[in-house]
Design a protein around this motif. Sequence first.
Motif, PDB file in Angstrom:
ATOM      1  N   ASP A  91       0.833  -1.207   0.000  1.00  0.00           N
ATOM      2  CA  ASP A  91       0.000   0.000   0.000  1.00  0.00           C
ATOM      3  C   ASP A  91       0.865   1.254   0.000  1.00  0.00           C
ATOM      4  OD1 ASP A  91      -2.265  -1.550  -0.008  1.00  0.00           O
ATOM      5  OD2 ASP A  91      -2.706  -1.282   2.133  1.00  0.00           O
ATOM      6  N   ASP A 106       2.447   1.700  -3.441  1.00  0.00           N
ATOM      7  CA  ASP A 106       1.458   2.222  -4.391  1.00  0.00           C
ATOM      8  C   ASP A 106       1.189   3.693  -4.148  1.00  0.00           C
ATOM      9  OD1 ASP A 106       1.285  -0.312  -5.478  1.00  0.00           O
ATOM     10  OD2 ASP A 106      -0.578  -0.830  -4.424  1.00  0.00           O
ATOM     11  N   LEU A 107       1.105   4.104  -2.870  1.00  0.00           N
ATOM     12  CA  LEU A 107       0.850   5.500  -2.532  1.00  0.00           C
ATOM     13  C   LEU A 107       1.984   6.389  -3.033  1.00  0.00           C
ATOM     14  CD1 LEU A 107      -0.900   7.573  -0.935  1.00  0.00           C
ATOM     15  CD2 LEU A 107       0.606   7.119   0.995  1.00  0.00           C
ATOM     16  N   GLN A 136       4.159   5.731  -5.481  1.00  0.00           N
ATOM     17  CA  GLN A 136       4.190   5.733  -6.941  1.00  0.00           C
ATOM     18  C   GLN A 136       3.072   6.588  -7.530  1.00  0.00           C
ATOM     19  OE1 GLN A 136       4.115   1.623  -8.098  1.00  0.00           O
ATOM     20  NE2 GLN A 136       6.333   1.373  -7.888  1.00  0.00           N
ATOM     21  N   ASN A 137       1.911   6.568  -6.907  1.00  0.00           N
ATOM     22  CA  ASN A 137       0.773   7.320  -7.436  1.00  0.00           C
ATOM     23  C   ASN A 137       0.803   8.795  -7.040  1.00  0.00           C
ATOM     24  OD1 ASN A 137      -0.239   5.012  -8.629  1.00  0.00           O
ATOM     25  ND2 ASN A 137      -1.501   4.482  -6.858  1.00  0.00           N
ATOM     26  N   ASN A 138       1.577   9.152  -6.017  1.00  0.00           N
ATOM     27  CA  ASN A 138       1.657  10.526  -5.523  1.00  0.00           C
ATOM     28  C   ASN A 138       3.114  10.919  -5.276  1.00  0.00           C
ATOM     29  OD1 ASN A 138      -1.329  10.961  -5.149  1.00  0.00           O
ATOM     30  ND2 ASN A 138      -1.017   9.192  -3.810  1.00  0.00           N
TER      31      ASN A 138
END
Length: 60
Positions: free
Chosen positions: A46, A49-50, A52-54
């Motif tokens: 998680d 992913d956080l 990489q996405n932000n």
Amino acid sequence: MTRTGIGLLVAAMAGGCIQVRAPDKPIEINLNVKIQQEVVVRLQQDAKDLIQNNPELFPQ
């Protein structure tokens, strides 16, 4: 009469009295399951992913 019924009838006639009662203490099932690894892996994924996405949240 089914086989089960006949079996119960024979057991009742030959066996006398059968008593069934609950135990004095509660039944305890101790499962030594360690879930820490699964939780850590999920949190790591998680977090990855956080990030990489932000990417603006964690500037380098």
